[in-house]
Scaffold this motif. Structure first.
Motif, mmCIF file in Angstrom:
data_model
loop_
_atom_site.group_PDB
_atom_site.id
_atom_site.type_symbol
_atom_site.label_atom_id
_atom_site.label_comp_id
_atom_site.label_asym_id
_atom_site.label_seq_id
_atom_site.Cartn_x
_atom_site.Cartn_y
_atom_site.Cartn_z
ATOM 1 N N LEU A 182 -18.732 65.648 78.054
ATOM 2 C CA LEU A 182 -17.727 66.610 77.506
ATOM 3 C C LEU A 182 -18.409 67.827 77.011
ATOM 4 O O LEU A 182 -19.800 67.594 76.546
ATOM 5 N N GLY A 183 -17.876 68.728 77.079
ATOM 6 C CA GLY A 183 -18.469 70.280 76.432
ATOM 7 C C GLY A 183 -18.775 71.317 77.203
ATOM 8 O O GLY A 183 -18.207 71.163 78.483
ATOM 9 N N PRO A 184 -19.400 72.369 76.909
ATOM 10 C CA PRO A 184 -20.000 72.430 75.656
ATOM 11 C C PRO A 184 -19.371 72.677 74.221
ATOM 12 O O PRO A 184 -19.703 72.163 73.364
ATOM 13 N N TRP A 185 -18.026 73.055 74.587
ATOM 14 C CA TRP A 185 -17.459 73.339 73.285
ATOM 15 C C TRP A 185 -15.611 72.953 73.621
ATOM 16 O O TRP A 185 -15.305 72.735 74.698
ATOM 17 N N ILE A 186 -14.960 73.028 72.291
ATOM 18 C CA ILE A 186 -13.646 72.707 72.313
ATOM 19 C C ILE A 186 -13.079 74.240 72.110
ATOM 20 O O ILE A 186 -13.363 74.895 71.123
ATOM 21 N N ALA A 187 -12.036 74.704 72.854
ATOM 22 C CA ALA A 187 -11.407 75.961 72.845
ATOM 23 C C ALA A 187 -10.321 75.376 72.334
ATOM 24 O O ALA A 187 -9.456 74.751 72.513
ATOM 25 N N THR A 188 -10.095 76.088 70.980
ATOM 26 C CA THR A 188 -8.576 75.937 70.289
ATOM 27 C C THR A 188 -7.320 76.375 71.210
ATOM 28 O O THR A 188 -7.601 77.140 72.130
ATOM 29 N N ALA A 189 -6.460 75.834 71.114
ATOM 30 C CA ALA A 189 -5.131 76.002 71.965
ATOM 31 C C ALA A 189 -4.476 77.450 72.000
ATOM 32 O O ALA A 189 -4.232 77.972 73.015
ATOM 33 N N ASP A 190 -4.797 78.273 70.881
ATOM 34 C CA ASP A 190 -4.496 79.505 71.204
ATOM 35 C C ASP A 190 -5.329 80.533 72.140
ATOM 36 O O ASP A 190 -4.943 81.272 72.474
ATOM 37 N N GLU A 191 -6.680 79.820 72.427
ATOM 38 C CA GLU A 191 -7.337 80.553 73.132
ATOM 39 C C GLU A 191 -7.158 80.343 74.830
ATOM 40 O O GLU A 191 -7.555 80.872 75.619
ATOM 41 N N ILE A 192 -6.344 79.181 75.095
ATOM 42 C CA ILE A 192 -5.871 78.738 76.362
ATOM 43 C C ILE A 192 -4.431 78.924 76.455
ATOM 44 O O ILE A 192 -3.762 77.860 76.378
ATOM 45 N N PRO A 193 -3.801 80.182 76.523
ATOM 46 C CA PRO A 193 -2.241 80.302 76.491
ATOM 47 C C PRO A 193 -1.650 79.490 77.306
ATOM 48 O O PRO A 193 -0.448 79.105 77.176
ATOM 49 N N ASP A 194 -2.329 79.318 78.588
ATOM 50 C CA ASP A 194 -1.581 78.783 79.859
ATOM 51 C C ASP A 194 -2.549 77.737 80.237
ATOM 52 O O ASP A 194 -3.284 78.063 81.241
ATOM 53 N N PRO A 195 -2.398 76.532 80.182
ATOM 54 C CA PRO A 195 -3.293 75.451 80.609
ATOM 55 C C PRO A 195 -3.170 75.149 82.187
ATOM 56 O O PRO A 195 -4.121 74.549 82.653
ATOM 57 N N GLN A 196 -2.068 75.619 82.652
ATOM 58 C CA GLN A 196 -1.736 75.873 84.160
ATOM 59 C C GLN A 196 -2.395 76.983 84.787
ATOM 60 O O GLN A 196 -1.897 77.065 86.056
ATOM 61 N N ALA A 197 -3.272 77.657 84.339
ATOM 62 C CA ALA A 197 -3.821 78.840 84.876
ATOM 63 C C ALA A 197 -5.162 78.874 84.938
ATOM 64 O O ALA A 197 -5.966 79.958 84.905
ATOM 65 N N LEU A 198 -6.017 77.824 84.831
ATOM 66 C CA LEU A 198 -7.395 77.698 84.854
ATOM 67 C C LEU A 198 -8.066 77.499 86.082
ATOM 68 O O LEU A 198 -7.529 76.302 86.565
ATOM 69 N N GLY A 199 -9.055 78.007 86.487
ATOM 70 C CA GLY A 199 -9.851 77.641 87.609
ATOM 71 C C GLY A 199 -10.702 76.594 87.229
ATOM 72 O O GLY A 199 -11.337 76.465 86.298
ATOM 73 N N LEU A 200 -11.149 75.543 88.151
ATOM 74 C CA LEU A 200 -11.820 74.446 87.832
ATOM 75 C C LEU A 200 -12.811 74.115 89.140
ATOM 76 O O LEU A 200 -12.235 74.256 90.214
ATOM 77 N N ARG A 201 -14.104 74.108 88.932
ATOM 78 C CA ARG A 201 -14.970 74.043 89.984
ATOM 79 C C ARG A 201 -16.300 73.089 89.855
ATOM 80 O O ARG A 201 -16.590 72.682 88.720
ATOM 81 N N SER A 202 -16.951 72.664 90.921
ATOM 82 C CA SER A 202 -18.129 71.596 90.689
ATOM 83 C C SER A 202 -18.926 72.009 91.920
ATOM 84 O O SER A 202 -18.640 72.552 92.748
ATOM 85 N N TRP A 203 -20.283 71.599 91.752
ATOM 86 C CA TRP A 203 -21.330 71.737 92.510
ATOM 87 C C TRP A 203 -22.273 70.677 92.497
ATOM 88 O O TRP A 203 -22.578 70.085 91.347
ATOM 89 N N VAL A 204 -23.108 70.261 93.480
ATOM 90 C CA VAL A 204 -23.861 69.253 93.419
ATOM 91 C C VAL A 204 -25.285 69.888 94.105
ATOM 92 O O VAL A 204 -25.097 70.282 95.166
ATOM 93 N N ASN A 205 -26.305 69.751 93.550
ATOM 94 C CA ASN A 205 -27.701 70.646 93.811
ATOM 95 C C ASN A 205 -27.122 71.990 94.368
ATOM 96 O O ASN A 205 -27.799 72.437 95.406
ATOM 97 N N GLY A 206 -26.510 72.737 93.675
ATOM 98 C CA GLY A 206 -26.208 74.112 93.977
ATOM 99 C C GLY A 206 -25.086 74.053 95.244
ATOM 100 O O GLY A 206 -24.571 75.428 95.302
#
Length: 286
Positions: A182-206
Motif C-alpha cells: 500500500l501507499g505511499p499515502w492515503i488521499a482524503t476523500a475530499d481530494e478524490i471527488p470522483d473515484p470513478q475518474a481515475l487512471g490506473l497503470r502498471s509496468w514491469v521492468n519499465g
C-alpha cells in the motif's frame, strides 16, 4: 503517510504533497482508532493552525499509510476485460475475498515468493479506506460519505497457490505475507471527488502492462460499499480493494514475475508503488 523502519513507522501529514509534518501530536498512528475518533478533521485543523513540526523525508523508508486494518475486503473480477482474460464471464454479483491484516507492507518493500513454484502476478487497484461504520441498507451517497480516503494498492497474487493449490478458494494465493503493498499515502476523500475518474497503470521492468480507468469498473465504489454493507459490517480503518483491470500475467500475454523484476504501479493522485522481486532462498519458503 507513515515513515520509518518496519514496525516502527510514525505518522506524517501534508496538505500539498511537498511539505510534510509530524502528525504525532494529533495521531498516535493511522489506525482504526484514528479514523473512528474524528482523526482527519483534527489533523486538518492542526495543519491549518500551523502547530505541527516540519519533517524531512530524505532517507526515510515509506511504510504502508494504514496500520493493520481490521479487515481487508477484496473485490475480484471487477473489470470486464480482466474477467475475460481470466477466462470468466463478467460477474453478476460482487465477488468478494479477503486478505489478512498482516499482509500489508510499504510501497517500496520487496516482493517475496512463498515457494520456488510460486507464479507471482501484479494487480494495480484502488483501495478505499473506511472512515465510519457501514451496515445494513445504505444509499450510495451514504456509502461514499463513510469513506475516509483512497489509497493505491497492489493485490499481489500467487497464481500457483490461488488456482493450482486453492482447494476451490482464492485465499491461499491472495493472503501470503507481503501480498498487500500500500501507499505511499492515503488521499482524503475530499481530494478524490470522483473515484470513478481515475487512471490506473502498471509496468514491469519499465514495460507497460495495465492502462485503464476506474470508470471501467463493473461495480463502482458506491455500489461495492452498498453491497458489502448489506452482508457485513464495515468498520473504521477497514480497507476495501476494488479490483484490477486487464493486463496481468494470468492473461497469458506476459510472463509471471521473476527474481529481480521491478514492478511499478500508479493511480492518479495516489502516487506510485515501486517494488523489486527478491531472490528466492529455499529456507524462506514452504
Amino acid at each position: 503517510m507513515r515513515i520509518g523502519a518496519r514496525g516502527h513507522e510514525r505518522p506524517v501529514v501534508s496538505a500539498d504533497g511537498a511539505a510534510w509534518f509530524d502528525a504525532a501530536p494529533v495521531a498516535t498512528d493511522f489506525d482504526a482508532g484514528f479514523f473512528a475518533g474524528d482523526g482527519i478533521p483534527r489533523l486538518r485543523r492542526a495543519l491549518v493552525d500551523g502547530t505541527l513540526t516540519p519533517i524531512a523525508l530524505t532517507g526515510e523508508r515509506v511504510g504502508p499509510p494504514l496500520m493493520r486494518p481490521p479487515s481487508i475486503v477484496c473485490v475480484g473480477m471487477n473489470y470486464a476485460a480482466h474477467a475475460a482474460e481470466s477466462g470468466s464471464a463478467p460477474p453478476e454479483e460482487v465477488v468478494v475475498f479477503f486478505k489478512k491484516p498482516n499482509t500489508v507492507i510499504g510501497p517500496n518493500d520487496p516482493i517475496r515468493r512463498v515457494d520456488a513454484r510460486s507464479t507471482l502476478d501484479w494487480e494495480v487497484e484502488l483501495g478505499v479506506v473506511i472512515g465510519s461504520p457501514l451496515l445494513g441498507p445504505v444509499t450510495p451517497d451514504a456509502a461514499l460519505a463513510a469513506v475516509a480516503g483512497y489509497v493505491l494498492a497492489n493485490d499481489l497474487s500467487d497464481r500457483w497457490l490461488q488456482l493450482d493449490r486453492s482447494g476451490g478458494q482464492w485465499s491461499k494465493g491472495k493472503g501470503f505475507a507481503g501480498s498487500c503493498p500500500l501507499g505511499p499515502w492515503i488521499a482524503t476523500a475530499d481530494e478524490i471527488p470522483d473515484p470513478q475518474a481515475l487512471g490506473l497503470r502498471s509496468w514491469v521492468n519499465g514495460d507497460p502492462r495495465q492502462d485503464s480507468t476506474t470508470s471501467d469498473m463493473i461495480f463502482p465504489v458506491a455500489t461495492i460499499l452498498v453491497e458489502l454493507a448489506a452482508v457485513m459490517e464495515l468498520e473504521p480503518g477497514d480497507l476495501v480493494l476494488t479490483g484490477t483491470p486487464e493486463g496481468v500475467a494470468l492473461s497469458g500475454r506476459y510472463p509471471y514475475l521473476a527474481d529481480g523484476d521491478t514492478v511499478r504501479l500508479a493511480i492518479d493522485g495516489l502516487g506510485e508503488i515501486d517494488q523489486t522481486v527478491a531472490h528466492f532462498a529455499p529456507e524462506e519458503g514452504a
